[in-house]
Design a protein around this motif. Structure first.
Motif, mmCIF file in Angstrom:
data_model
loop_
_atom_site.group_PDB
_atom_site.id
_atom_site.type_symbol
_atom_site.label_atom_id
_atom_site.label_comp_id
_atom_site.label_asym_id
_atom_site.label_seq_id
_atom_site.Cartn_x
_atom_site.Cartn_y
_atom_site.Cartn_z
ATOM 1 N N PHE A 154 0.859 -1.189 0.000
ATOM 2 C CA PHE A 154 0.000 0.000 0.000
ATOM 3 C C PHE A 154 0.894 1.238 0.000
ATOM 4 N N ARG A 159 -3.063 1.490 -4.149
ATOM 5 C CA ARG A 159 -3.917 1.860 -3.021
ATOM 6 C C ARG A 159 -4.856 0.772 -2.548
ATOM 7 N N LYS A 213 -4.652 7.498 6.408
ATOM 8 C CA LYS A 213 -5.848 6.771 5.983
ATOM 9 C C LYS A 213 -6.430 6.023 7.188
ATOM 10 N N ASP A 248 -3.741 11.617 -3.787
ATOM 11 C CA ASP A 248 -4.814 10.702 -4.199
ATOM 12 C C ASP A 248 -5.050 10.742 -5.710
#
Length: 259
Positions: A154, A159, A213, A248
């Motif tokens: 990750f 992702r 996250k 992102d």
């Protein structure tokens, strides 16, 4: 100890010998409390030597290892775990992962063997690694012990939102390996830009992005005291929503460790 994974732990793949043990000891001395190793790394004894050298109280330390695919047959799980404990110099391991769901992996039999290790006090918590969502669902159905963690690649280039969503929905931790994308994060313009904005490094930004996250922790590998301290401190870097959105939005995808 209560199972609560720190935001940043130490990945130990490639740490070996006296230098590796010294790196583990240094990591513990500067504040790491989560060490991640695996049978296939061939360095459980090195990690154990580092633990012994540092002298951190056992109750303050979380040690994880992983059963390799050639030892996942139900009858092989216990002896391989006992060998891992001998190498680590521990009476029990805090977290034992199924490293990959292949080789001798038999979902019902393997996971029953893991449950038996928990019942007998050799393992405190059960995890899996490199699983797909359907395999995670199967594990949740079969395990008597709670599923405590899923370790997977990750980073800003990979992702796996389905895996993160599954972890959040089911209350276990997603443990991110290779959070620096094998060093590739320093070549990503959005990550570099955020680093310049905060007067820090792309590596620190990547770790902060990962650990920001929900339900995700990171286990970057490092050996020098400078890098160990920097990685540990990176989780305290406060990225604003625009920073996160910029990372992102990276469209390139690159998986370093495909099945």
């Amino acid at each position: 100890m209560t199972f609560d994974l720190p935001s940043v732990g130490l990945g130990t793949m490639g740490l070996d010998g006296d230098d590796g043990a010294a790196a583990v000891a240094t990591a513990l001395d500067v504040g790491y409390r989560h060490l991640d190793t695996a049978q296939v790394y061939g360095n459980e004894a090195t990690v154990g030597a580092g633990i012994a050298r540092a002298g951190v109280a056992r109750d303050d330390l979380l040690v994880a290892t992983k059963t390799w695919v050639d030892r996942l047959a139900p009858d092989d799980v216990r002896p391989s775990t006992e060998a891992s404990l001998d190498a680590l110099g521990l009476d029990a391991v805090d977290l034992l992962y199924v490293h990959r769901p292949r080789g001798g992996y038999d979902p019902a039999g393997t996971l029953a063997a893991y449950d038996a290790l928990v019942d007998d006090g050799l393992v405190d918590h059960v995890g899996v690694s490199n699983f797909a969502v359907e395999q995670l669902e199967e594990a949740l159905d079969l395990l008597e012990a709670p599923l405590s963690a899923h370790q997977t690649e990750f980073h800003p280039l990979f992702r796996r939102p389905d895996l993160r969503e599954h972890a959040v929905d089911n209350g276990y931790t997603l443990v991110a390996y290779s959070p620096l994308a094998g060093g590739r994060v320093r070549d990503l313009e959005p990550v570099r830009a955020v680093a310049e904005k905060h007067d820090t490094t792309p590596e620190a930004v990547s770790i902060a992005w990962v650990t920001g996250k929900k339900g995700v922790v990171a286990i970057p590998k490092a050996s020098s005291e400078t890098h160990l301290r920097a990685n540990l401190a990176a989780a305290d870097l406060d990225l604003d929503p625009a920073d996160v959105a910029r990372i992102d939005a990276i469209e390139r995808e690159e998986e370093l460790f495909p099945e």
